[in-house]
Design a protein around this motif. Structure first.
Motif, PDB file in Angstrom:
ATOM      1  N   ILE A   1       6.365 -12.724   3.451  1.00 59.25           N
ATOM      2  CA  ILE A   1       5.452 -13.021   2.247  1.00 59.25           C
ATOM      3  C   ILE A   1       6.357 -12.547   1.032  1.00 59.25           C
ATOM      4  CG2 ILE A   1       3.284 -12.944   3.653  1.00 59.25           C
ATOM      5  CD1 ILE A   1       2.593 -10.142   2.432  1.00 59.25           C
ATOM      6  N   LYS A   2       5.751 -13.216  -0.037  1.00 56.83           N
ATOM      7  CA  LYS A   2       6.247 -12.732  -1.452  1.00 56.83           C
ATOM      8  C   LYS A   2       5.317 -12.045  -2.292  1.00 56.83           C
ATOM      9  CE  LYS A   2       9.865 -15.825  -1.131  1.00 56.83           C
ATOM     10  NZ  LYS A   2      11.374 -15.297  -1.093  1.00 56.83           N
ATOM     11  N   PRO A   3       5.916 -10.846  -2.808  1.00 57.62           N
ATOM     12  CA  PRO A   3       5.145 -10.091  -3.718  1.00 57.62           C
ATOM     13  C   PRO A   3       4.711 -10.826  -4.752  1.00 57.62           C
ATOM     14  CG  PRO A   3       7.348  -9.501  -4.190  1.00 57.62           C
ATOM     15  CD  PRO A   3       7.301 -10.505  -2.930  1.00 57.62           C
ATOM     16  N   SER A   4       3.521 -10.283  -5.417  1.00 56.69           N
ATOM     17  CA  SER A   4       2.967 -10.959  -6.536  1.00 56.69           C
ATOM     18  C   SER A   4       3.791 -10.436  -8.011  1.00 56.69           C
ATOM     19  CB  SER A   4       1.368 -10.347  -6.920  1.00 56.69           C
ATOM     20  OG  SER A   4       0.587 -10.652  -5.730  1.00 56.69           O
TER      21      SER A   4
ATOM     22  N   LYS B   1      -1.396  -9.346  -4.522  1.00 59.68           N
ATOM     23  CA  LYS B   1      -2.900  -9.499  -4.589  1.00 59.68           C
ATOM     24  C   LYS B   1      -2.995 -10.643  -3.880  1.00 59.68           C
ATOM     25  CE  LYS B   1      -3.504  -7.738  -9.166  1.00 59.68           C
ATOM     26  NZ  LYS B   1      -4.083  -7.598 -10.558  1.00 59.68           N
ATOM     27  N   VAL B   2      -4.504 -10.720  -3.255  1.00 59.19           N
ATOM     28  CA  VAL B   2      -4.840 -11.861  -2.570  1.00 59.19           C
ATOM     29  C   VAL B   2      -6.281 -12.003  -3.069  1.00 59.19           C
ATOM     30  CG1 VAL B   2      -5.545 -12.776  -0.052  1.00 59.19           C
ATOM     31  CG2 VAL B   2      -3.652 -11.230  -0.326  1.00 59.19           C
ATOM     32  N   ASN B   3      -6.525 -13.250  -3.774  1.00 61.93           N
ATOM     33  CA  ASN B   3      -8.066 -13.585  -4.326  1.00 61.93           C
ATOM     34  C   ASN B   3      -8.286 -12.582  -5.333  1.00 61.93           C
ATOM     35  OD1 ASN B   3      -8.071 -16.047  -2.803  1.00 61.93           O
ATOM     36  ND2 ASN B   3      -9.140 -15.067  -1.106  1.00 61.93           N
ATOM     37  N   ASN B   4      -7.529 -11.983  -6.188  1.00 58.41           N
ATOM     38  CA  ASN B   4      -7.733 -10.976  -7.016  1.00 58.41           C
ATOM     39  C   ASN B   4      -7.937  -9.646  -6.496  1.00 58.41           C
ATOM     40  OD1 ASN B   4      -7.206 -12.634  -9.420  1.00 58.41           O
ATOM     41  ND2 ASN B   4      -9.164 -13.217  -9.160  1.00 58.41           N
ATOM     42  N   LYS B   5      -7.898  -9.541  -5.207  1.00 56.04           N
ATOM     43  CA  LYS B   5      -7.940  -7.999  -4.498  1.00 56.04           C
ATOM     44  C   LYS B   5      -6.496  -7.527  -4.361  1.00 56.04           C
ATOM     45  CE  LYS B   5      -9.515  -5.767  -0.600  1.00 56.04           C
ATOM     46  NZ  LYS B   5     -10.061  -6.020   0.761  1.00 56.04           N
ATOM     47  N   SER B   6      -6.428  -6.484  -5.131  1.00 50.33           N
ATOM     48  CA  SER B   6      -5.277  -5.433  -4.881  1.00 50.33           C
ATOM     49  C   SER B   6      -4.838  -4.979  -3.501  1.00 50.33           C
ATOM     50  CB  SER B   6      -4.865  -4.423  -5.965  1.00 50.33           C
ATOM     51  OG  SER B   6      -3.793  -3.917  -5.910  1.00 50.33           O
ATOM     52  N   ILE B   7      -3.756  -5.545  -2.901  1.00 46.03           N
ATOM     53  CA  ILE B   7      -3.403  -4.962  -1.736  1.00 46.03           C
ATOM     54  C   ILE B   7      -2.192  -3.797  -1.906  1.00 46.03           C
ATOM     55  CG2 ILE B   7      -2.724  -5.566   0.894  1.00 46.03           C
ATOM     56  CD1 ILE B   7      -5.170  -6.933  -0.125  1.00 46.03           C
TER      57      ILE B   7
ATOM     58  N   LEU C   1       3.391  -4.196   3.104  1.00 40.04           N
ATOM     59  CA  LEU C   1       4.529  -4.044   2.482  1.00 40.04           C
ATOM     60  C   LEU C   1       5.966  -4.293   3.585  1.00 40.04           C
ATOM     61  CD1 LEU C   1       5.864  -2.496  -0.075  1.00 40.04           C
ATOM     62  CD2 LEU C   1       5.816  -0.219   1.190  1.00 40.04           C
ATOM     63  N   PHE C   2       5.933  -4.102   4.591  1.00 35.99           N
ATOM     64  CA  PHE C   2       6.852  -4.349   5.736  1.00 35.99           C
ATOM     65  C   PHE C   2       7.190  -5.892   5.551  1.00 35.99           C
ATOM     66  CE2 PHE C   2       8.012  -0.989   8.433  1.00 35.99           C
ATOM     67  CZ  PHE C   2       7.744   0.170   7.733  1.00 35.99           C
ATOM     68  N   GLU C   3       6.025  -6.334   5.387  1.00 35.84           N
ATOM     69  CA  GLU C   3       6.252  -8.210   5.360  1.00 35.84           C
ATOM     70  C   GLU C   3       7.029  -8.400   4.219  1.00 35.84           C
ATOM     71  OE1 GLU C   3       2.187  -9.534   8.099  1.00 35.84           O
ATOM     72  OE2 GLU C   3       2.222  -9.146   5.968  1.00 35.84           O
ATOM     73  N   ILE C   4       6.554  -7.926   2.986  1.00 34.86           N
ATOM     74  CA  ILE C   4       7.565  -8.120   1.766  1.00 34.86           C
ATOM     75  C   ILE C   4       8.817  -7.794   1.777  1.00 34.86           C
ATOM     76  CG2 ILE C   4       7.542  -7.313  -0.737  1.00 34.86           C
ATOM     77  CD1 ILE C   4       4.550  -7.433  -0.733  1.00 34.86           C
ATOM     78  N   ILE C   5       9.130  -6.715   2.397  1.00 36.18           N
ATOM     79  CA  ILE C   5      10.582  -6.098   2.674  1.00 36.18           C
ATOM     80  C   ILE C   5      11.278  -7.336   3.529  1.00 36.18           C
ATOM     81  CG2 ILE C   5      11.981  -4.459   3.587  1.00 36.18           C
ATOM     82  CD1 ILE C   5       9.755  -2.335   2.969  1.00 36.18           C
ATOM     83  N   LEU C   6      10.558  -7.642   4.494  1.00 28.66           N
ATOM     84  CA  LEU C   6      11.142  -8.585   5.407  1.00 28.66           C
ATOM     85  C   LEU C   6      11.107 -10.030   4.823  1.00 28.66           C
ATOM     86  CD1 LEU C   6      10.005  -7.030   8.875  1.00 28.66           C
ATOM     87  CD2 LEU C   6      12.323  -6.849   7.818  1.00 28.66           C
ATOM     88  N   ASN C   7      10.637 -10.342   3.894  1.00 27.75           N
ATOM     89  CA  ASN C   7      10.704 -11.673   3.105  1.00 27.75           C
ATOM     90  C   ASN C   7       9.704 -12.775   3.863  1.00 27.75           C
ATOM     91  OD1 ASN C   7      11.480 -13.288   0.813  1.00 27.75           O
ATOM     92  ND2 ASN C   7      13.113 -14.312   2.121  1.00 27.75           N
TER      93      ASN C   7
ATOM     94  N   THR D   1      22.107   4.206  -1.613  1.00 27.43           N
ATOM     95  CA  THR D   1      20.634   3.328  -1.334  1.00 27.43           C
ATOM     96  C   THR D   1      20.878   2.330  -0.484  1.00 27.43           C
ATOM     97  OG1 THR D   1      20.182   4.014  -3.984  1.00 27.43           O
ATOM     98  CG2 THR D   1      18.887   2.065  -2.533  1.00 27.43           C
ATOM     99  N   VAL D   2      20.235   2.193   0.625  1.00 23.93           N
ATOM    100  CA  VAL D   2      20.062   1.198   1.154  1.00 23.93           C
ATOM    101  C   VAL D   2      18.908   0.131   1.071  1.00 23.93           C
ATOM    102  CG1 VAL D   2      19.590   0.322   3.735  1.00 23.93           C
ATOM    103  CG2 VAL D   2      21.009   2.395   3.134  1.00 23.93           C
ATOM    104  N   LEU D   3      17.825   0.546   0.375  1.00 23.40           N
ATOM    105  CA  LEU D   3      16.741  -0.326   0.137  1.00 23.40           C
ATOM    106  C   LEU D   3      15.812   0.291  -1.144  1.00 23.40           C
ATOM    107  CD1 LEU D   3      14.378  -2.581   0.805  1.00 23.40           C
ATOM    108  CD2 LEU D   3      13.446  -0.797   2.224  1.00 23.40           C
ATOM    109  N   SER D   4      15.590  -0.591  -2.096  1.00 26.34           N
ATOM    110  CA  SER D   4      14.957  -0.063  -3.258  1.00 26.34           C
ATOM    111  C   SER D   4      13.997  -1.051  -3.558  1.00 26.34           C
ATOM    112  CB  SER D   4      15.921   0.112  -4.352  1.00 26.34           C
ATOM    113  OG  SER D   4      15.101   0.296  -5.518  1.00 26.34           O
ATOM    114  N   LEU D   5      12.710  -0.411  -3.521  1.00 27.95           N
ATOM    115  CA  LEU D   5      11.241  -1.214  -3.993  1.00 27.95           C
ATOM    116  C   LEU D   5      11.077  -0.748  -5.527  1.00 27.95           C
ATOM    117  CD1 LEU D   5       9.276  -0.996  -0.896  1.00 27.95           C
ATOM    118  CD2 LEU D   5      11.180  -2.564  -1.120  1.00 27.95           C
ATOM    119  N   LYS D   6      10.872  -1.818  -6.283  1.00 24.18           N
ATOM    120  CA  LYS D   6      10.741  -1.639  -7.819  1.00 24.18           C
ATOM    121  C   LYS D   6       9.273  -2.390  -8.084  1.00 24.18           C
ATOM    122  CE  LYS D   6      15.377  -0.680  -8.975  1.00 24.18           C
ATOM    123  NZ  LYS D   6      16.529  -1.182  -9.980  1.00 24.18           N
ATOM    124  N   ASN D   7       8.323  -1.513  -8.369  1.00 19.03           N
ATOM    125  CA  ASN D   7       7.050  -2.143  -9.059  1.00 19.03           C
ATOM    126  C   ASN D   7       6.476  -3.176  -8.233  1.00 19.03           C
ATOM    127  OD1 ASN D   7       9.097  -1.896 -11.753  1.00 19.03           O
ATOM    128  ND2 ASN D   7       7.060  -1.047 -11.803  1.00 19.03           N
TER     129      ASN D   7
END
Length: 289
Positions: free
Chosen positions: A55-58, A14-20, A47-53, A4-10
């Motif tokens: 932005i932070k995931p909720s 969300k932005v202003n209670n809107k699920s992205i 999702l790519f922005e989260i992978i690349l740090n 495994t090179v990359l693993s995303l879990k859960n």
């Protein structure tokens, strides 16, 4: 044996209670050319922005293998909108990135300059380049340090189709692992070893091979005809699988069925076509609209 090179879990965002993004699970293994497919607004870039740090995931976790790490020294990155310096020349930006990676520009393989078509534009300012030329510069910069992992967001938009195959050969050298997005459905069949469908921030098809996606379709052929309520009623009554896109009916077709008779009773304006990955995506998401 792949690891495994990359693993995303859960992963959720969300932005202003809107699920992205909603509860994303994804695994990219060594040597994968993994394509994340989705419409505009599906959440791919987020999702790519989260992978690349960026932005932070909720909630959720992003985990890289020890070999890749979170410092991205062993990763090449191409954003959809390239943050290149507009008043630098191509030659200058290559020198700048080479210094960051602590490599000598003279040690960059000459074939890279040839395949990416940079020899003719080395003395051009970035702000004078076409969108396709900028993308090629970005792709070139993503591999000059010989990374083991590439993260590419729409890497071939605006690039001349005649050079894309040659560039892919360079990108995939040495069994390099690649995670990419694209709107080119044919490209997916040609280069991807794994794909996943993303729709409205959720994975609607877990990762699998392009070949298995096609095999999962009700049929490998389809009839395309104009939207017609009477035809739809007959299709539903007799259990035909179909989806609607851009006011057209796409009906999965078995040559032994009576589908042609059903359609001919309403219209003679229809055509037959082999199914592809786009059909699989649009058919899969129709229950999630």
């Amino acid at each position: 044996m792949s690891s495994t090179v990359l693993s995303l879990k859960n992963i959720s965002y969300k932005v202003n209670n809107k699920s992205i993004l909603d509860n994303i699970h994804l695994t990219v293994n060594t040597g994968d050319s993994f394509s994340l497919i989705g419409k505009n607004g599906a959440g791919k870039t987020t999702l790519f922005e989260i992978i690349l740090n960026d932005i932070k995931p909720s909630s959720g976790e992003v985990n890289f293998s020890n070999e890749i790490g979170r410092n991205f020294k062993n990763t090449g990155i191409v954003y959809d909108h390239l943050p290149l310096f507009p008043l630098m020349k191509v030659r200058e930006i290559i020198d700048y990135f080479s210094s960051l990676y602590r490599i000598k520009p003279a040690n960059i393989p000459l074939k890279y300059f040839e395949i990416f078509g940079l020899n003719e534009i080395l003395n051009s300012f970035i702000n004078t380049l076409s969108q396709g030329e900028r993308k090629k510069v970005g792709l070139f910069l993503s591999i000059i340090h010989h990374p083991k992992f590439l993260i590419l967001d729409e890497p071939f938009s605006n690039i001349d189709p005649t050079v894309i195959d040659s560039i892919w050969e360079i990108l995939k050298e040495n069994n390099r692992t690649i995670l990419f997005t694209t709107h080119n459905w044919n490209e997916v069949m040609h280069v991807a070893t794994k794909i996943a469908f993303l729709h409205k921030g959720a994975i609607v098809l877990p990762s699998t091979t392009p070949e298995m996606v096609l095999k999962s379709l009700p049929q490998l052929k389809k009839i395309i005809t104009e939207y017609n309520e009477n035809i739809i009623k007959r299709l539903e009554l007799e259990g035909f699988d179909f989806y609607i896109n851009e006011n057209l009916l796409h009906i999965f077709y078995n040559e032994n069925s009576n589908l042609i008779d059903i359609i001919s009773n309403q219209t003679h304006n229809f055509s037959s076509k082999e199914c592809d990955i786009k059909d699989a995506y649009l058919f899969k998401i129709k229950d999630h609209e």
